[in-house]
Design a protein around this motif. Structure first.
Motif, PDB file in Angstrom:
ATOM      1  N   SER A 105      37.008  36.636   4.963  1.00 36.25           N
ATOM      2  CA  SER A 105      36.545  37.777   4.173  1.00 36.25           C
ATOM      3  C   SER A 105      35.501  38.594   4.931  1.00 36.25           C
ATOM      4  N   ARG A 106      35.539  39.903   4.697  1.00 36.73           N
ATOM      5  CA  ARG A 106      34.607  40.841   5.322  1.00 36.73           C
ATOM      6  C   ARG A 106      33.761  41.458   4.216  1.00 36.73           C
ATOM      7  N   ILE A 107      32.444  41.413   4.399  1.00 34.02           N
ATOM      8  CA  ILE A 107      31.516  41.880   3.366  1.00 34.02           C
ATOM      9  C   ILE A 107      30.531  42.864   3.986  1.00 34.02           C
ATOM     10  N   VAL A 108      30.334  43.975   3.298  1.00 35.32           N
ATOM     11  CA  VAL A 108      29.294  44.929   3.679  1.00 35.32           C
ATOM     12  C   VAL A 108      28.318  45.052   2.515  1.00 35.32           C
ATOM     13  N   TYR A 109      27.053  44.791   2.804  1.00 36.80           N
ATOM     14  CA  TYR A 109      25.986  44.997   1.832  1.00 36.80           C
ATOM     15  C   TYR A 109      25.340  46.350   2.093  1.00 36.80           C
TER      16      TYR A 109
END
Length: 271
Positions: A105-109
């Motif tokens: 999974s790829r997450i951007v905050y």
């Protein structure tokens, strides 16, 4: 943190103002965290005196985030998450939950708070298969958010957009709805919106928020459950729709529904 955030690490260390209470630090205090100051604890205690249920609500909202991310990563196969208004890192952040289900999974905050940025640099790590990144941007700049997030996320594939307890900081409801619409418009079909905010369903909560706002902090606007539901206009709400966070697909449903809290949210699909 992974090398995907090396540009952020080259910026000067941000100055943190500890002279006034800060919503992210107060929330951290209510959740049992340690990333807060005396001014935040005083404000948090004063709020709790008027509305003793705030800690229960804060935890219910956090568990809602966990259940929503777990469902999207597990049942719906979402592998990209855009979490705007990150707040201070805590136990089971979005990337940890998603990558526990799907390590790739790829997450951007996204946040523009100096304290959040400082902690994000140190605490928001990633699996080797996935990516965790951080964008320093304001919620009121959706085009900037999409452009910068697009350096990590593929906007030709489904994305889960997460707006957790942040839209209350937009004082005008029409402006808040416009921001949501612009962000959702940038997402492809098969994407999801996950959103919650605190509501005006308790007189004590309304009084506590008024005292908080009068204290000089960034104002937070309580809205009705019906107003929160408008954020999902044009989308397909998953069951049970917009509900008290404690009652959105609770893990212990067999034991009966948990008590309601005054944070309401939902998850919806973009067709």
């Amino acid at each position: 943190m992974t090398d995907q955030v090396e540009n952020a690490e080259q910026e000067p260390f941000p100055k943190i103002d500890t002279s006034v209470p800060h919503s992210a630090r107060i929330w951290n205090y209510w959740l049992g965290g340690r990333d807060n100051y005396e001014v935040d604890r005083v404000a948090g205690d004063a709020f709790r005196e008027i509305f003793p249920g705030i800690e229960t609500g804060a935890r219910a909202a956090r568990y809602f985030l966990a259940r929503a991310v777990r469902h999207l990563a597990g049942e719906e196969g979402i592998r990209q998450f855009l979490d705007i208004g990150t707040g201070l890192p805590n136990v089971d952040n979005t990337h940890q939950i998603a990558q526990r289900v799907a390590p790739e999974s790829r997450i951007v905050y996204v946040d523009n708070d100096p304290l959040v940025l400082a902690h994000a640099r140190a605490l928001l790590t990633s699996t080797t298969e996935g990516v965790t990144n951080y964008v320093d941007a304001d919620l009121r700049e959706p085009d900037t958010i999409v452009r910068e997030a697009g350096k990590t996320l593929d906007f030709d594939r489904p994305v889960a957009l997460m707006l957790m307890g942040i839209l209350g900081h937009i004082e005008d409801h029409a402006e808040a709805r416009s921001i949501v619409r612009r962000l959702v418009d940038a997402l492809p079909s098969g994407s999801y919106l996950v959103q919650y905010d605190s509501t005006d369903t308790s007189e004590e909560y309304v009084r506590a928020i008024q005292q908080y706002n009068d204290g000089g902090s960034i104002p937070y606007i309580l809205r009705s459950p019906e107003q929160i539901e408008r954020y999902f206009d044009g989308l397909e709400l998953l069951e049970p729709g917009v509900a008290s966070c404690s009652r959105w697909r609770p893990d212990a449903a067999a034991l009966g529904l948990p008590a309601e809290v005054h944070q309401y949210g939902g998850v919806a699909l973009k067709r």
